[in-house]
Design a protein around this motif. Structure first.
Motif, PDB file in Angstrom:
ATOM      1  N   ALA A 109       2.574  13.459 -29.896  1.00 30.79           N
ATOM      2  CA  ALA A 109       1.958  12.518 -30.835  1.00 30.79           C
ATOM      3  C   ALA A 109       0.911  11.698 -30.085  1.00 30.79           C
ATOM      4  N   GLN A 110       0.033  11.075 -30.833  1.00 31.73           N
ATOM      5  CA  GLN A 110      -0.978  10.207 -30.219  1.00 31.73           C
ATOM      6  C   GLN A 110      -1.005   8.865 -30.944  1.00 31.73           C
ATOM      7  N   LEU A 111      -1.235   7.813 -30.155  1.00 31.13           N
ATOM      8  CA  LEU A 111      -1.363   6.459 -30.700  1.00 31.13           C
ATOM      9  C   LEU A 111      -2.746   6.262 -31.305  1.00 31.13           C
ATOM     10  N   TRP A 112      -2.889   5.200 -32.104  1.00 31.87           N
ATOM     11  CA  TRP A 112      -4.226   4.813 -32.558  1.00 31.87           C
ATOM     12  C   TRP A 112      -5.169   4.661 -31.362  1.00 31.87           C
ATOM     13  N   HIS A 113      -6.320   5.275 -31.459  1.00 28.83           N
ATOM     14  CA  HIS A 113      -7.316   5.129 -30.395  1.00 28.83           C
ATOM     15  C   HIS A 113      -8.676   5.548 -30.920  1.00 28.83           C
ATOM     16  N   THR A 114      -9.702   5.133 -30.208  1.00 32.88           N
ATOM     17  CA  THR A 114     -11.051   5.643 -30.392  1.00 32.88           C
ATOM     18  C   THR A 114     -11.369   6.487 -29.169  1.00 32.88           C
ATOM     19  N   ASP A 115     -12.015   7.641 -29.350  1.00 38.96           N
ATOM     20  CA  ASP A 115     -12.290   8.517 -28.210  1.00 38.96           C
ATOM     21  C   ASP A 115     -13.328   7.902 -27.273  1.00 38.96           C
ATOM     22  N   SER A 116     -13.090   8.093 -26.006  1.00 33.84           N
ATOM     23  CA  SER A 116     -14.088   7.910 -24.930  1.00 33.84           C
ATOM     24  C   SER A 116     -14.634   6.492 -24.813  1.00 33.84           C
ATOM     25  N   VAL A 264     -10.255   4.149 -35.800  1.00 31.72           N
ATOM     26  CA  VAL A 264      -9.314   4.656 -34.801  1.00 31.72           C
ATOM     27  C   VAL A 264      -8.574   5.821 -35.452  1.00 31.72           C
ATOM     28  N   HIS A 265      -8.106   6.762 -34.624  1.00 30.81           N
ATOM     29  CA  HIS A 265      -7.338   7.881 -35.170  1.00 30.81           C
ATOM     30  C   HIS A 265      -6.058   8.048 -34.355  1.00 30.81           C
ATOM     31  N   SER A 266      -5.108   8.748 -34.959  1.00 30.26           N
ATOM     32  CA  SER A 266      -3.833   9.033 -34.301  1.00 30.26           C
ATOM     33  C   SER A 266      -3.306  10.342 -34.888  1.00 30.26           C
TER      34      SER A 266
HETATM   35 FE   FE2 Z   1      -8.800  11.330 -30.003  1.00 26.00          FE
END
Ligand code: FE2
Length: 319
Positions: A109-116, A264-266
């Motif tokens: 799974a991935q947490l809320w984040h913005t890439d790079s 943000v995506h997750s």
């Molecule tokens: Fe991402």
């Protein structure tokens, strides 16, 4: 078939649209379709188009309308990706029959984040094209950070509008297990990231975006570590309470493109023995523009001492 037949349907009341009557492979090179997609992304942040047959070159060329394409493949892994498609990073946890990695990534799974975000000019737009998923299909989630900013209490806006944050690199920071348990980098290393405004201006609409580093131990200049962490934690906790989001379980032949600067995506994780395959293409965005950039008044004609006095008041953030 032209864009006049395209039907635009909201994905939720807050964020995202789905398009119907699109043949992406045919429409993607055409100016009216490109302009329509840019407008929809500015307004809705996320665009979903299901059931598409897309060639690698078409997917790459379309994303290049949003900025220079970026090679974000993990270096030295020997992964297959898409041969002859330089800008497609395959995100997959699988291997080919002869043991080669299909792409980069895992099933976490991935947490809320913005890439790079530690980059000087972070990724502006990202396209996903699903080639294979697992059952049940994991969802990818998107949150509108313009609406999150709008929803902040005025006192918090006043507190953060002029702040900057140092975004430092932290490997696999978006995986929940690492987020919870990995120790912070030494303070000196956390000072080595890129300084971005905590509130940036969205070029498509002029609206403010809450622009957060994924790591809560990121440093805010002029605050001590504890104060930085408390503020970033408070802001992320607020994000978690916001309803401005959509989740979509990507199915094979689904195409999604989103505005990485204003969201943000997750994602959900899935069992490691099951293989998902996603094409991923990134286009460079702009160097984040602060909501309140530092500037001076026009003091041409004043004597230098007077000009210095006048402009002292404009030095809103002093690093
Ligand atoms: Fe991402």
């Amino acid at each position: 078939m032209g864009i006049e037949n395209i039907v635009v349907e909201p994905l939720t009341e807050h964020i995202g649209v789905e398009l119907h009557n699109v043949v992406f492979e045919a429409m993607a090179p055409t100016r009216p379709f490109i302009d329509m997609m840019k407008r929809l992304l500015d307004e809705h942040r996320v665009v979903l188009i299901r059931g598409q047959k897309i060639e690698p070159g078409t997917a790459q060329d379309f994303t290049s309308n949003f900025g220079p394409l970026l090679d974000i493949k993990r270096q030295g892994s020997g992964a297959l990706h898409v041969p002859d498609a330089e800008w497609i990073k395959v995100i997959s946890n699988g291997k080919t029959a002869d043991g080669q990695l299909i792409g980069d990534g895992n099933s976490s799974a991935q947490l809320w984040h913005t890439d790079s975000t530690p980059w000087e000019a972070p990724v502006g737009h990202i396209a996903f094209y699903c080639r294979q998923t697992v059952d049940p299909a994991p969802s990818t989630y998107f949150m509108d950070m313009i609406k999150v900013y709008e929803a902040l209490p005025q006192a918090m806006k006043d507190r953060i509008d002029r702040l900057r944050v140092i975004h430092h690199f932290f490997p696999r920071q978006i995986e929940p297990e690492i987020h919870r348990n990995a120790p912070s980098m030494p303070l000196e290393d956390r000072k080595l990231g890129t300084l971005h405004p905590l509130v940036r201006r969205h070029l498509g609409t002029g609206k403010p975006i809450l622009y957060l580093p994924t790591r809560r131990d990121s440093l805010i200049p002029d605050m001590d570590e504890a104060e930085s962490r408390a503020l970033l934690t408070e802001l992320w906790d607020f994000v978690d309470t916001c309803p401005f989001k959509v989740g979509h379980a990507m199915m094979p032949d689904d195409y999604v493109i989103w505005d990485n600067s204003a969201t943000v995506h997750s994602r959900d994780g899935w069992p490691a023995e099951k293989v998902r395959i996603m094409w991923h293409i990134s286009a460079e965005g702009e160097v984040p523009i602060p909501l309140h950039p530092r500037r001076t008044l026009n003091t041409i004609g004043l004597d230098p001492d007077k000009a210095r006095e006048v402009n002292k008041g404009m030095a809103m953030v002093d690093y």
